[in-house]
Design a protein around this motif. Sequence first.
Motif, PDB file in Angstrom:
ATOM      1  N   ILE A 120       4.117  -5.846  66.118  1.00 24.74           N
ATOM      2  CA  ILE A 120       4.037  -7.093  65.113  1.00 24.74           C
ATOM      3  C   ILE A 120       4.249  -6.453  63.887  1.00 24.74           C
ATOM      4  N   ALA A 121       5.272  -5.544  63.689  1.00 27.48           N
ATOM      5  CA  ALA A 121       5.625  -5.152  62.448  1.00 27.48           C
ATOM      6  C   ALA A 121       5.880  -6.169  61.375  1.00 27.48           C
ATOM      7  N   PRO A 122       5.562  -6.273  60.149  1.00 32.28           N
ATOM      8  CA  PRO A 122       5.049  -5.064  59.283  1.00 32.28           C
ATOM      9  C   PRO A 122       3.427  -5.352  59.317  1.00 32.28           C
ATOM     10  N   SER A 123       2.768  -6.278  59.802  1.00 30.69           N
ATOM     11  CA  SER A 123       1.321  -6.509  59.609  1.00 30.69           C
ATOM     12  C   SER A 123       0.591  -5.395  60.303  1.00 30.69           C
ATOM     13  N   ALA A 124       0.889  -5.010  61.695  1.00 31.81           N
ATOM     14  CA  ALA A 124       0.034  -4.076  62.077  1.00 31.81           C
ATOM     15  C   ALA A 124       0.891  -3.370  63.383  1.00 31.81           C
ATOM     16  N   ASP A 125       0.481  -2.560  63.946  1.00 37.35           N
ATOM     17  CA  ASP A 125       1.318  -1.778  65.088  1.00 37.35           C
ATOM     18  C   ASP A 125       1.532  -2.636  66.147  1.00 37.35           C
ATOM     19  N   TRP A 126       0.350  -3.405  66.639  1.00 36.74           N
ATOM     20  CA  TRP A 126       0.110  -4.094  68.001  1.00 36.74           C
ATOM     21  C   TRP A 126      -0.446  -5.605  67.710  1.00 36.74           C
ATOM     22  N   ARG A 127       0.031  -6.556  68.332  1.00 36.77           N
ATOM     23  CA  ARG A 127      -0.430  -7.930  68.581  1.00 36.77           C
ATOM     24  C   ARG A 127      -1.501  -7.891  69.756  1.00 36.77           C
ATOM     25  N   VAL A 128      -2.712  -8.132  69.375  1.00 40.73           N
ATOM     26  CA  VAL A 128      -3.579  -8.444  70.747  1.00 40.73           C
ATOM     27  C   VAL A 128      -4.289 -10.150  70.678  1.00 40.73           C
ATOM     28  N   ASP A 129      -4.167 -10.710  71.841  1.00 42.61           N
ATOM     29  CA  ASP A 129      -4.484 -12.144  71.741  1.00 42.61           C
ATOM     30  C   ASP A 129      -5.829 -12.204  72.520  1.00 42.61           C
ATOM     31  N   LEU A 130      -6.856 -12.861  71.703  1.00 39.78           N
ATOM     32  CA  LEU A 130      -8.138 -13.039  72.250  1.00 39.78           C
ATOM     33  C   LEU A 130      -8.361 -14.489  72.670  1.00 39.78           C
ATOM     34  N   ARG A 172       0.587   4.869  69.471  1.00 39.85           N
ATOM     35  CA  ARG A 172       1.966   4.422  69.819  1.00 39.85           C
ATOM     36  C   ARG A 172       2.617   3.596  68.998  1.00 39.85           C
ATOM     37  N   GLY A 173       1.993   2.987  67.794  1.00 35.41           N
ATOM     38  CA  GLY A 173       2.555   1.965  67.099  1.00 35.41           C
ATOM     39  C   GLY A 173       3.633   2.573  66.032  1.00 35.41           C
ATOM     40  N   THR A 174       4.269   1.770  65.151  1.00 32.92           N
ATOM     41  CA  THR A 174       5.268   2.265  64.254  1.00 32.92           C
ATOM     42  C   THR A 174       4.811   1.876  62.792  1.00 32.92           C
ATOM     43  N   VAL A 175       3.650   1.070  62.665  1.00 32.81           N
ATOM     44  CA  VAL A 175       3.423   0.594  61.419  1.00 32.81           C
ATOM     45  C   VAL A 175       2.437   1.404  60.732  1.00 32.81           C
ATOM     46  N   THR A 176       1.482   1.880  61.432  1.00 35.48           N
ATOM     47  CA  THR A 176       0.568   2.900  60.892  1.00 35.48           C
ATOM     48  C   THR A 176       0.320   4.094  61.692  1.00 35.48           C
ATOM     49  N   ARG A 178       2.276   6.271  63.572  1.00 30.49           N
ATOM     50  CA  ARG A 178       3.116   7.230  63.238  1.00 30.49           C
ATOM     51  C   ARG A 178       3.949   7.254  61.905  1.00 30.49           C
ATOM     52  N   ASN A 179       3.215   6.688  60.872  1.00 32.63           N
ATOM     53  CA  ASN A 179       3.951   6.595  59.708  1.00 32.63           C
ATOM     54  C   ASN A 179       3.080   7.535  58.912  1.00 32.63           C
ATOM     55  N   ALA A 180       3.744   8.550  58.262  1.00 32.63           N
ATOM     56  CA  ALA A 180       3.063   9.838  57.534  1.00 32.63           C
ATOM     57  C   ALA A 180       2.278   8.991  56.453  1.00 32.63           C
ATOM     58  N   ARG A 181       2.635   7.948  55.651  1.00 32.94           N
ATOM     59  CA  ARG A 181       1.996   7.652  54.376  1.00 32.94           C
ATOM     60  C   ARG A 181       0.622   6.950  54.774  1.00 32.94           C
ATOM     61  N   ARG A 182       0.650   6.124  56.217  1.00 36.61           N
ATOM     62  CA  ARG A 182      -0.475   5.427  56.415  1.00 36.61           C
ATOM     63  C   ARG A 182      -1.336   6.027  57.823  1.00 36.61           C
ATOM     64  N   ALA A 183      -0.718   7.085  58.333  1.00 37.24           N
ATOM     65  CA  ALA A 183      -1.352   7.584  59.427  1.00 37.24           C
ATOM     66  C   ALA A 183      -3.065   7.713  59.416  1.00 37.24           C
ATOM     67  N   ASP A 184      -3.417   7.914  58.176  1.00 39.20           N
ATOM     68  CA  ASP A 184      -5.102   8.071  58.108  1.00 39.20           C
ATOM     69  C   ASP A 184      -5.856   6.476  58.407  1.00 39.20           C
ATOM     70  N   GLU A 185      -5.011   5.483  58.755  1.00 37.25           N
ATOM     71  CA  GLU A 185      -5.250   4.054  58.949  1.00 37.25           C
ATOM     72  C   GLU A 185      -5.587   4.154  60.407  1.00 37.25           C
ATOM     73  N   GLY A 186      -4.904   4.986  61.205  1.00 34.63           N
ATOM     74  CA  GLY A 186      -4.867   4.861  62.516  1.00 34.63           C
ATOM     75  C   GLY A 186      -3.971   3.849  63.382  1.00 34.63           C
ATOM     76  N   THR A 187      -4.248   3.649  64.451  1.00 31.73           N
ATOM     77  CA  THR A 187      -3.701   2.405  65.036  1.00 31.73           C
ATOM     78  C   THR A 187      -4.052   1.160  64.718  1.00 31.73           C
ATOM     79  N   THR A 188      -3.161   0.231  64.312  1.00 32.93           N
ATOM     80  CA  THR A 188      -3.796  -0.979  63.856  1.00 32.93           C
ATOM     81  C   THR A 188      -3.540  -2.084  64.654  1.00 32.93           C
TER      82      THR A 188
END
Length: 199
Positions: A120-130, A172-176, A178-188
Amino acid sequence: MTSPDAVDVDQPLAVDVPAAPHDASGERVPTRDLAGLAPPARSARRWTPGRVVSTPAALDHPHGQRIVERVRALGIEVEQLRANRLTGVRGQTDRETYARAKSTMAIVVSPPSRRVLQPIAPSADWRVDLAEGCPAHCQYCYLAGSLSGPPVTRVYADLDDILAGLAAYAGRGTVTSRNARRADEGTTFEASCYTDPLG
């Protein structure tokens, strides 16, 4: 008769008011406190479903049982459906179907396709439905064109299984992830893309 505090809409809002620096440019601009013009705050009204239904499969999950207990504690009857299909929502007209669906909350198990997360780029790596659907009637709502069938609010009883499956998506996501600038945020993860989160 107008009140002495009435605002003349034909006059600029900042007449004879001291100037203050603009946040972005630093330029000195006239300002005016508009707080007195706002309508009084109203307390929020909680949505209470007019009809709550539960599928048999939902009751096989501890979270589903907790939802049923919580709803019953509010004095709302929970109708047990005979099968794992939602029934009794359609009315004689589209308007009646819409009204019935918007006042119905269904406690269900998420379909397998909802547990396969989507990027669900650009807001997060993955969309999870609750959950799915929403009791509100916002005119700008994109859900109306995104979800099929009557707009019933579906609450997923298999929340524990949904959350347990998130670990497989870590890194495994691409937004945070595996992004070098945002990797410290972890998977979002963006939760409840297809509904407003339900309390």
